[in-house]
Scaffold this motif. Structure first.
Motif, mmCIF file in Angstrom:
data_model
loop_
_atom_site.group_PDB
_atom_site.id
_atom_site.type_symbol
_atom_site.label_atom_id
_atom_site.label_comp_id
_atom_site.label_asym_id
_atom_site.label_seq_id
_atom_site.Cartn_x
_atom_site.Cartn_y
_atom_site.Cartn_z
ATOM 1 N N GLN A 262 49.400 17.413 5.635
ATOM 2 C CA GLN A 262 50.758 17.036 5.255
ATOM 3 C C GLN A 262 50.838 16.882 3.738
ATOM 4 O O GLN A 262 49.845 16.520 3.096
ATOM 5 C CB GLN A 262 51.162 15.706 5.900
ATOM 6 C CG GLN A 262 51.273 15.745 7.402
ATOM 7 C CD GLN A 262 51.608 14.381 7.982
ATOM 8 O OE1 GLN A 262 51.478 13.355 7.314
ATOM 9 N NE2 GLN A 262 52.037 14.368 9.239
ATOM 10 N N ILE A 263 52.011 17.134 3.209
ATOM 11 C CA ILE A 263 52.255 16.909 1.787
ATOM 12 C C ILE A 263 53.552 16.132 1.658
ATOM 13 O O ILE A 263 54.584 16.490 2.255
ATOM 14 C CB ILE A 263 52.346 18.237 0.998
ATOM 15 C CG1 ILE A 263 51.016 18.995 1.093
ATOM 16 C CG2 ILE A 263 52.703 17.959 -0.471
ATOM 17 C CD1 ILE A 263 51.006 20.325 0.366
ATOM 18 N N ARG A 264 53.487 15.037 0.888
ATOM 19 C CA ARG A 264 54.674 14.241 0.600
ATOM 20 C C ARG A 264 55.104 14.516 -0.833
ATOM 21 O O ARG A 264 54.280 14.530 -1.735
ATOM 22 C CB ARG A 264 54.398 12.748 0.788
ATOM 23 C CG ARG A 264 54.167 12.389 2.238
ATOM 24 C CD ARG A 264 53.934 10.894 2.440
ATOM 25 N NE ARG A 264 53.698 10.616 3.836
ATOM 26 C CZ ARG A 264 54.650 10.374 4.728
ATOM 27 N NH1 ARG A 264 55.916 10.348 4.339
ATOM 28 N NH2 ARG A 264 54.358 10.148 5.993
ATOM 29 N N TYR A 265 56.388 14.729 -1.014
ATOM 30 C CA TYR A 265 56.980 14.994 -2.324
ATOM 31 C C TYR A 265 57.911 13.841 -2.638
ATOM 32 O O TYR A 265 58.921 13.661 -1.968
ATOM 33 C CB TYR A 265 57.722 16.330 -2.283
ATOM 34 C CG TYR A 265 58.315 16.799 -3.581
ATOM 35 C CD1 TYR A 265 57.572 16.820 -4.761
ATOM 36 C CD2 TYR A 265 59.626 17.248 -3.628
ATOM 37 C CE1 TYR A 265 58.140 17.265 -5.954
ATOM 38 C CE2 TYR A 265 60.190 17.708 -4.809
ATOM 39 C CZ TYR A 265 59.447 17.710 -5.968
ATOM 40 O OH TYR A 265 59.995 18.156 -7.154
ATOM 41 N N TYR A 266 57.530 13.010 -3.605
ATOM 42 C CA TYR A 266 58.254 11.784 -3.926
ATOM 43 C C TYR A 266 58.485 10.945 -2.670
ATOM 44 O O TYR A 266 59.574 10.436 -2.433
ATOM 45 C CB TYR A 266 59.572 12.087 -4.636
ATOM 46 C CG TYR A 266 59.375 12.593 -6.043
ATOM 47 C CD1 TYR A 266 58.827 11.785 -7.034
ATOM 48 C CD2 TYR A 266 59.705 13.902 -6.379
ATOM 49 C CE1 TYR A 266 58.628 12.246 -8.326
ATOM 50 C CE2 TYR A 266 59.509 14.373 -7.673
ATOM 51 C CZ TYR A 266 58.974 13.539 -8.636
ATOM 52 O OH TYR A 266 58.775 14.006 -9.909
#
Length: 196
Positions: free
Chosen positions: A106-110
Protein backbone atom coordinates in the motif's frame (compact mmCIF):
# COMPACT_ATOMS: atom_id res chain seq x y z
CA UNK A 1 38.32 0.62 -2.41
CA UNK A 2 38.82 -0.71 1.14
CA UNK A 3 41.65 1.65 2.07
CA UNK A 4 40.34 4.81 0.40
CA UNK A 5 36.63 4.51 -0.49
CA UNK A 6 35.88 6.80 -3.45
CA UNK A 7 32.95 9.20 -3.68
CA UNK A 8 32.03 7.78 -7.09
CA UNK A 9 33.27 5.12 -9.54
CA UNK A 10 33.44 5.64 -13.31
CA UNK A 11 33.64 2.18 -14.83
CA UNK A 12 34.20 1.05 -18.41
CA UNK A 13 31.96 -1.86 -19.40
CA UNK A 14 34.52 -3.33 -21.81
CA UNK A 15 37.50 -4.16 -19.61
CA UNK A 16 40.44 -6.08 -21.05
CA UNK A 17 40.22 -8.80 -18.38
CA UNK A 18 36.47 -9.05 -17.81
CA UNK A 19 33.15 -7.22 -17.72
CA UNK A 20 32.52 -3.93 -15.98
CA UNK A 21 29.07 -5.28 -15.09
CA UNK A 22 30.72 -8.05 -13.02
CA UNK A 23 33.01 -5.55 -11.30
CA UNK A 24 30.05 -3.30 -10.42
CA UNK A 25 28.11 -6.23 -8.93
CA UNK A 26 31.09 -6.99 -6.67
CA UNK A 27 31.43 -3.32 -5.70
CA UNK A 28 27.74 -2.85 -4.97
CA UNK A 29 27.54 -6.06 -2.93
CA UNK A 30 29.64 -4.40 -0.20
CA UNK A 31 29.32 -0.67 -0.90
CA UNK A 32 26.74 1.97 -1.83
CA UNK A 33 29.24 3.95 -3.91
CA UNK A 34 27.61 5.58 -6.98
CA UNK A 35 28.66 3.90 -10.24
CA UNK A 36 28.68 5.46 -13.73
CA UNK A 37 29.21 3.16 -16.71
CA UNK A 38 31.08 4.29 -19.82
CA UNK A 39 30.53 2.07 -22.82
CA UNK A 40 30.46 1.79 -26.58
CA UNK A 41 27.26 -0.28 -26.24
CA UNK A 42 24.18 1.88 -26.71
CA UNK A 43 21.43 -0.73 -27.20
CA UNK A 44 18.45 -0.54 -24.86
CA UNK A 45 19.09 -4.00 -23.41
CA UNK A 46 22.68 -3.02 -22.54
CA UNK A 47 21.41 0.09 -20.71
CA UNK A 48 18.90 -1.97 -18.75
CA UNK A 49 21.52 -4.60 -17.87
CA UNK A 50 23.86 -1.83 -16.73
CA UNK A 51 21.32 0.04 -14.61
CA UNK A 52 19.56 -2.95 -13.07
CA UNK A 53 22.36 -4.00 -10.63
CA UNK A 54 22.22 -0.52 -9.11
CA UNK A 55 24.41 1.68 -11.31
CA UNK A 56 23.48 5.36 -11.21
CA UNK A 57 24.10 6.29 -14.84
CA UNK A 58 25.06 4.80 -18.20
CA UNK A 59 26.97 7.02 -20.62
CA UNK A 60 27.36 5.68 -24.19
CA UNK A 61 30.31 6.71 -26.33
CA UNK A 62 30.92 9.13 -27.89
CA UNK A 63 30.34 11.64 -25.10
CA UNK A 64 31.85 14.98 -24.18
CA UNK A 65 33.94 15.42 -21.01
CA UNK A 66 31.65 18.32 -20.09
CA UNK A 67 28.57 16.05 -20.20
CA UNK A 68 30.31 13.41 -18.07
CA UNK A 69 31.36 16.00 -15.48
CA UNK A 70 27.78 17.36 -15.34
CA UNK A 71 26.37 13.87 -14.79
CA UNK A 72 28.94 13.12 -12.08
CA UNK A 73 28.16 16.38 -10.27
CA UNK A 74 24.43 15.65 -10.40
CA UNK A 75 24.92 12.16 -8.94
CA UNK A 76 27.20 13.45 -6.18
CA UNK A 77 24.65 16.13 -5.24
CA UNK A 78 21.93 13.48 -4.94
CA UNK A 79 24.24 11.17 -2.98
CA UNK A 80 25.01 13.97 -0.52
CA UNK A 81 21.27 14.49 0.09
CA UNK A 82 20.46 10.78 0.45
CA UNK A 83 21.47 9.03 3.68
CA UNK A 84 23.08 5.65 3.05
CA UNK A 85 20.54 3.75 5.13
CA UNK A 86 17.02 4.99 5.72
CA UNK A 87 14.86 2.82 7.98
CA UNK A 88 11.29 2.19 6.82
CA UNK A 89 9.15 4.84 8.51
CA UNK A 90 6.15 3.86 10.62
CA UNK A 91 2.79 5.19 9.49
CA UNK A 92 2.96 8.79 10.71
CA UNK A 93 0.36 10.65 12.71
CA UNK A 94 0.92 13.82 10.68
CA UNK A 95 0.67 13.59 6.88
CA UNK A 96 3.91 13.33 4.91
CA UNK A 97 4.01 13.19 1.11
CA UNK A 98 4.42 9.43 0.57
CA UNK A 99 4.53 6.42 2.86
CA UNK A 100 5.20 3.03 1.26
CA UNK A 101 4.03 0.01 3.24
CA UNK A 102 5.67 -2.82 1.33
CA UNK A 103 4.25 -5.54 3.59
CA UNK A 104 0.69 -4.52 2.75
CA UNK A 105 1.62 -3.35 -0.76
CA UNK A 106 0.00 0.00 0.00
CA UNK A 107 1.05 3.59 -0.54
CA UNK A 108 -0.40 6.54 1.35
CA UNK A 109 -0.20 10.01 -0.19
CA UNK A 110 -0.58 12.71 2.46
CA UNK A 111 -2.32 10.16 4.66
CA UNK A 112 -4.76 9.01 1.96
CA UNK A 113 -4.58 5.39 0.85
CA UNK A 114 -4.19 5.25 -2.94
CA UNK A 115 -6.12 2.54 -4.80
CA UNK A 116 -3.35 1.28 -7.09
CA UNK A 117 -2.99 -1.50 -9.62
CA UNK A 118 0.06 -3.77 -9.35
CA UNK A 119 1.84 -1.77 -12.07
CA UNK A 120 0.98 1.58 -10.49
CA UNK A 121 2.18 0.38 -7.09
CA UNK A 122 5.49 -0.82 -8.58
CA UNK A 123 6.04 2.44 -10.48
CA UNK A 124 5.27 4.71 -7.54
CA UNK A 125 7.31 2.59 -5.13
CA UNK A 126 10.30 2.79 -7.49
CA UNK A 127 9.96 6.56 -7.92
CA UNK A 128 9.46 7.10 -4.16
CA UNK A 129 12.66 5.20 -3.34
CA UNK A 130 14.75 7.97 -4.93
CA UNK A 131 12.96 11.35 -5.15
CA UNK A 132 14.51 13.55 -7.81
CA UNK A 133 16.21 10.64 -9.59
CA UNK A 134 15.15 10.38 -13.22
CA UNK A 135 14.23 6.80 -14.08
CA UNK A 136 14.29 5.92 -17.78
CA UNK A 137 11.07 4.41 -19.13
CA UNK A 138 12.78 1.12 -19.96
CA UNK A 139 14.12 0.83 -16.40
CA UNK A 140 10.68 1.48 -14.92
CA UNK A 141 9.13 -1.00 -17.34
CA UNK A 142 11.71 -3.64 -16.44
CA UNK A 143 11.09 -3.21 -12.70
CA UNK A 144 7.31 -3.54 -12.82
CA UNK A 145 6.66 -5.84 -15.76
CA UNK A 146 6.85 -9.62 -15.53
CA UNK A 147 7.10 -9.95 -19.29
CA UNK A 148 9.50 -7.03 -19.75
CA UNK A 149 10.12 -7.43 -23.48
CA UNK A 150 6.45 -7.87 -24.31
CA UNK A 151 5.46 -4.36 -23.26
CA UNK A 152 6.14 -0.94 -24.69
CA UNK A 153 7.46 2.31 -23.23
CA UNK A 154 3.97 3.77 -23.79
CA UNK A 155 2.70 1.33 -21.15
CA UNK A 156 4.73 3.29 -18.60
CA UNK A 157 3.30 6.58 -19.90
CA UNK A 158 -0.26 5.25 -19.53
CA UNK A 159 0.32 4.06 -15.94
CA UNK A 160 1.99 7.35 -14.99
CA UNK A 161 -1.03 9.20 -16.37
CA UNK A 162 -3.45 7.21 -14.19
CA UNK A 163 -1.13 7.59 -11.18
CA UNK A 164 -1.12 11.36 -11.63
CA UNK A 165 -4.92 11.41 -11.84
CA UNK A 166 -5.26 9.43 -8.59
CA UNK A 167 -2.71 11.61 -6.79
CA UNK A 168 -4.40 14.79 -8.06
CA UNK A 169 -7.52 13.80 -6.10
CA UNK A 170 -5.65 14.37 -2.82
CA UNK A 171 -3.96 17.80 -3.27
CA UNK A 172 -5.08 18.90 -6.76
CA UNK A 173 -2.56 21.73 -7.11
CA UNK A 174 0.60 19.59 -6.75
CA UNK A 175 2.58 17.87 -9.53
CA UNK A 176 4.20 14.92 -7.73
CA UNK A 177 5.54 13.11 -10.83
CA UNK A 178 7.73 15.12 -13.17
CA UNK A 179 8.30 14.27 -16.83
CA UNK A 180 11.84 14.63 -18.17
CA UNK A 181 11.41 14.80 -21.94
CA UNK A 182 13.31 12.12 -23.82
CA UNK A 183 14.50 10.55 -20.55
CA UNK A 184 11.80 9.38 -18.18
CA UNK A 185 10.11 10.26 -14.89
CA UNK A 186 11.05 11.40 -11.39
CA UNK A 187 9.18 11.96 -8.15
CA UNK A 188 9.32 15.65 -7.18
CA UNK A 189 11.84 16.38 -4.43
CA UNK A 190 10.08 19.55 -3.31
CA UNK A 191 6.73 18.16 -2.18
CA UNK A 192 5.63 20.08 0.93
CA UNK A 193 5.36 18.20 4.25
CA UNK A 194 1.60 18.86 4.24
CA UNK A 195 -0.74 19.40 1.27
CA UNK A 196 -1.50 22.97 0.25
Amino acid sequence: MRERPPALVILDVGLSDGSGFDVSRRLLATSEVPVVFLTARSDEIDRVVGLEPGADDYVPEPFSPRELVARVRSILRRAARTPSEVPAPPLPAAPVPLVVDDGRRQIRYYGHLLELSRYEYGLLKTLAARPGFVFAREVLLDRVSEQGTGSLDRTVDAHVKTLRAKMKQVPPDLEPIRTHRGTGYALAEDLPPAPK
